[in-house]
Design a protein around this motif. Structure first.
Motif, PDB file in Angstrom:
ATOM      1  N   VAL A 115     -26.142  37.716 -22.404  1.00  8.30           N
ATOM      2  CA  VAL A 115     -27.209  38.680 -22.110  1.00  8.30           C
ATOM      3  C   VAL A 115     -26.824  39.463 -20.863  1.00  8.30           C
ATOM      4  O   VAL A 115     -26.570  38.873 -19.810  1.00  8.30           O
ATOM      5  N   PRO A 116     -26.741  40.812 -20.941  1.00  9.12           N
ATOM      6  CA  PRO A 116     -26.294  41.607 -19.783  1.00  9.12           C
ATOM      7  C   PRO A 116     -27.149  41.398 -18.541  1.00  9.12           C
ATOM      8  O   PRO A 116     -26.636  41.355 -17.422  1.00  9.12           O
ATOM      9  N   GLU A 117     -28.468  41.249 -18.695  1.00  7.20           N
ATOM     10  CA  GLU A 117     -29.335  41.115 -17.520  1.00  7.20           C
ATOM     11  C   GLU A 117     -29.090  39.802 -16.761  1.00  7.20           C
ATOM     12  O   GLU A 117     -29.473  39.677 -15.589  1.00  7.20           O
ATOM     13  N   SER A 118     -28.485  38.831 -17.435  1.00  3.19           N
ATOM     14  CA  SER A 118     -28.256  37.544 -16.765  1.00  3.19           C
ATOM     15  C   SER A 118     -27.234  37.643 -15.644  1.00  3.19           C
ATOM     16  O   SER A 118     -27.163  36.764 -14.775  1.00  3.19           O
TER      17      SER A 118
END
Length: 490
Positions: A115-118
């Protein structure tokens, strides 16, 4: 079935301050694997700092990971600060692990890297440990700076000193024998600018000062030996603060040594060797052309031979060791008159030495009284404790204070007793060296030999008979007498 490698890490300071332990981390990881049906392929236990990845167990784990680059692998640890405390190295290592299909996972701080936001949370988890390290380093540096500004020497005492606790309970450095006296001797020898620095280092090693060559050069440049503490202000500027410890040498002597060792050295090993062997060359004349003789070595088949020789056409030369022995024999035929011997004995009772000795005796008496007062205080506290007047906490607090103070006083008392013993030894050695100076001429240092030769130079030399005579001026002839003439006196 899922598989994973377990990585547990702790450093000594973390285990002491935060209660981390390898077994505790390992137990939690094993329970996590059991609950999630994960097969443990190996456990790697580390006790190194996480400032970089130059760690033995991590290198072993990385080598295992590289052996099977196509298989999906996981490395489990408790938190991201167990993985790394440097955000730059952490991102670099994560990228390297991805190349080998390996995913690092912190079970207490889980992140889904797909997940990019992680990546935002990953940045937070990785940056917090680095910020803690930076803050800890800053606090440590500020504490060291404050201690230095107060004149204290933080950390391990330099060679020649010993860490001790003062009367106020604060750490202090005190001179340690015999290293302290040898370091004093080193600075005095360097100030003479006669011997090469490395030659002095070897002589100090023979006296008992055991240190490497690089450590020796740090010693002779360290201002702590003259009572100063260096505080670094910037990369090019330093501040000197007066230390609370007793210096081994004076600031004048230290500055003189720095002036000598920082300029271009004029003393060479070759010059030192020539002076040591040919100390008579400035006083010997050629019997043919009356020019001053020079000294040099002649190379033989197996070794070199020293000769005094003339550079003129006469080519006069004589074995240097034979002529040196002849001069030494002439010196040994002299002795101080009885009146002068008594005068030297009186000089040894110098008023300044006596004043210092009296001050040290007074200080010793004061320390003995203070030690008795401490023992009396503890005895009174013990009586009050037995009578249930004094509580446990108060009694043990007084006892701890007594132990700290008495230990400090005993250390100071030991130093004073050493000084008083040195006065006695110094007087005995000086007495022997003054009275028997001609008998120990061969064992004197080169500078002392040359100085004595300048006072009593060779007058005439018979190179064929390999003999010399001495020239005694009017002053020396009054205090020096031949041994034979004194024996013949009634």
């Amino acid at each position: 079935m899922k598989t994973a490698y377990l990585y547990v890490r702790v450093s000594t300071d973390e285990q002491k301050k935060k209660g981390y332990s390898l077994p505790e981390q390992e137990d939690r990881l094993l329970k996590y694997c059991h609950y999630n049906s994960i097969k443990v392929l190996g456990i790697y236990r580390e006790d190194y700092s996480a400032k970089d990845f130059n760690r033995p167990e991590w290198k072993k784990l990385l080598a295992i990971v590289k052996q099977k680059p196509r298989e999906d692998k996981k490395i489990l640890f408790i938190k991201w600060d167990r993985f790394s405390r440097n955000i730059e190295y952490a991102y670099e290592m994560i990228g390297l692990l991805r190349k080998y299909n390996t995913t690092p996972i912190a079970i207490d701080q889980p992140i889904d890297l797909s997940v990019p936001e992680s990546t935002v949370m990953l940045a937070v988890y990785l940056s917090v440990p680095e910020a803690e390290n930076s803050r800890r380093a800053m606090n440590t540096a500020n504490g060291i700076r404050r201690a230095k500004q107060m004149g204290r020497f933080p950390g391990k005492a330099p060679l020649g000193f010993l860490n001790n606790t003062g009367i106020d309970g604060r750490k202090i450095i005190v001179p340690k024998q015999p290293e302290a006296d040898i370091i004093k001797w080193i600075f005095r020898q360097l100030a003479k600018n006669i011997n090469k620095i490395d030659h002095i280092r070897k002589m100090a090693d023979a006296k008992g000062l055991k240190c490497s060559r690089s450590h020796f050069f740090r010693i002779i440049r360290n201002p702590v030996y003259c009572g100063l503490i260096s505080i670094k202000i910037s990369s090019k500027e330093q501040q000197m603060v007066k230390g609370i410890h007793d210096p081994l040498i004076s600031e004048v002597l230290f500055n003189e040594v720095q002036r000598i060792i920082t300029r271009k050295r004029v003393v060479t090993s070759k010059t030192n060797e020539l002076n040591e062997t040919f100390y008579l060359k400035s006083f010997l004349l050629c019997p043919i052309c009356y020019k001053r003789l020079c000294g040099s070595f002649s190379k033989g088949k197996t070794k070199r031979y020293p000769y005094y020789h003339c550079n003129a056409k006469c080519k006069t030369r004589v074995n240097a060791l034979t002529l040196n022995d002849a001069y030494c024999s002439e010196l040994q035929s002299l002795q101080l008159s009885q009146n002068v011997t008594e005068l030297f004995s009186s000089i040894l009772e110098d008023c300044n030495i006596n004043i210092k000795k009296a001050e040290d005796i007074q200080e010793r008496n004061m320390l003995v009284r203070r030690l008795r007062d401490q023992e009396l205080l503890l005895s009174q506290a013990r009586k009050l404790f037995v009578a249930s007047v004094l509580g446990n906490d108060d009694y043990y607090a007084i006892k701890r204070e007594y132990q700290i103070n008495s230990q400090s006083i005993k250390g100071e008392l030991s130093n004073v007793n050493t000084k008083l013993e040195n006065y006695k030894k110094h007087r005995e050695l000086m007495s022997v060296s003054f009275i028997d100076i001609f008998q120990v001429f061969k064992h004197l240092e080169t500078a002392d030999k040359m100085h004595l030769v300048s006072l009593i130079p060779p007058n005439r030399s018979d190179l064929q008979k390999r003999s010399v005579s001495l020239h005694l001026n009017s002053a020396l002839s009054k205090i020096l007498l031949p041994k034979i003439s004194q024996i013949q006196q009634p």
